[in-house]
Design a protein around this motif. Structure first.
Motif, PDB file in Angstrom:
ATOM      1  N   ARG A  41      54.493-112.929  41.960  1.00  0.00           N
ATOM      2  CA  ARG A  41      54.148-114.333  42.217  1.00  0.00           C
ATOM      3  C   ARG A  41      53.999-114.516  43.726  1.00  0.00           C
ATOM      4  NH1 ARG A  41      52.914-114.342  37.624  1.00  0.00           N
ATOM      5  NH2 ARG A  41      54.153-115.084  35.911  1.00  0.00           N
ATOM      6  N   PRO A  42      52.810-114.955  44.171  1.00  0.00           N
ATOM      7  CA  PRO A  42      52.596-115.120  45.619  1.00  0.00           C
ATOM      8  C   PRO A  42      53.625-116.061  46.246  1.00  0.00           C
ATOM      9  CG  PRO A  42      50.539-115.351  44.420  1.00  0.00           C
ATOM     10  CD  PRO A  42      51.638-115.297  43.398  1.00  0.00           C
ATOM     11  N   ASP A  43      54.141-115.650  47.375  1.00  0.00           N
ATOM     12  CA  ASP A  43      55.058-116.456  48.159  1.00  0.00           C
ATOM     13  C   ASP A  43      54.993-115.944  49.591  1.00  0.00           C
ATOM     14  OD1 ASP A  43      56.389-114.039  48.100  1.00  0.00           O
ATOM     15  OD2 ASP A  43      58.122-114.774  47.006  1.00  0.00           O
ATOM     16  N   ASP A  44      55.892-116.413  50.418  1.00  0.00           N
ATOM     17  CA  ASP A  44      55.936-115.889  51.776  1.00  0.00           C
ATOM     18  C   ASP A  44      56.185-114.396  51.721  1.00  0.00           C
ATOM     19  OD1 ASP A  44      55.508-118.340  52.913  1.00  0.00           O
ATOM     20  OD2 ASP A  44      57.635-118.795  53.165  1.00  0.00           O
ATOM     21  N   TRP A  46      53.821-112.129  51.015  1.00  0.00           N
ATOM     22  CA  TRP A  46      52.946-111.464  50.031  1.00  0.00           C
ATOM     23  C   TRP A  46      52.235-110.260  50.638  1.00  0.00           C
ATOM     24  CZ3 TRP A  46      47.856-110.889  51.165  1.00  0.00           C
ATOM     25  CH2 TRP A  46      47.305-111.738  52.134  1.00  0.00           C
ATOM     26  N   HIS A  49      53.575-106.994  49.732  1.00  0.00           N
ATOM     27  CA  HIS A  49      53.495-106.625  48.316  1.00  0.00           C
ATOM     28  C   HIS A  49      52.094-106.215  47.892  1.00  0.00           C
ATOM     29  CE1 HIS A  49      57.577-107.953  47.452  1.00  0.00           C
ATOM     30  NE2 HIS A  49      57.339-108.934  48.302  1.00  0.00           N
TER      31      HIS A  49
END
Length: 158
Positions: A41-44, A46, A49
């Motif tokens: 799940r995209p977040d700060d 990313w 990842h």
């Protein structure tokens, strides 16, 4: 129209299927592609990842999956820190792909036709996955996100 047992993929020079073809032992499909692990799940952060992979899948002459060589070269964040030069993530990926392709005896770039397959490496799905929805049957190459459907002539959408 149902997904054919063997899905054609058209060779298109200087596009996403420029590294496919035949070699002495069968067929190959190679690429350089970014991918996130399944469920990400995209977040700060990313950028750490999103990984760049060099991929070589091999198949027999009838399109049956044989093997894969999959190498994680680095992350988007590493590429952004060092975007140019011999040590950049993308340059290392290109060099590795060229080495993999050179290892295929009597290699020629041409259309291929392969059977669906899938495997997971580093939490990332690789393969040719099939399915059906309200618009019809389809096949999609992961993680490259090349989408194949009727008329099953080897052309793809992205």
């Amino acid at each position: 129209m149902a997904v054919p047992e063997i899905v054609p993929i058209a060779y298109v020079p200087k596009h996403r299927t420029e590294s496919i073809g035949r070699y002495a032992q069968g067929q190959f499909l190679a690429s350089i592609t970014y991918a996130f692990p399944q469920g990400f799940r995209p977040d700060d952060g990313w950028e750490e990842h999103k990984r760049l992979y060099t991929v070589l899948h091999t198949f027999d002459a009838e399109g049956e999956y044989r093997d894969s060589e999959i190498w994680c070269v680095g992350t988007w964040a590493e590429q952004q820190r060092n975007p140019h030069g011999d040590d950049s993530v993308l340059t290392r990926a290109r060099i590795h792909l060229a080495k993999l392709l050179r290892s295929l005896p009597r290699r020629s770039y041409t259309d291929i036709a392969i059977r669906p397959f899938q495997l997971t490496v580093d939490g990332v799905l690789f393969g040719l996955v099939t399915g059906q929805d309200e618009e019809g049957s389809w096949a999609e190459l992961y993680p490259d996100r090349l989408f194949f459907s009727s008329p099953w002539d080897g052309s793809y959408d992205t």
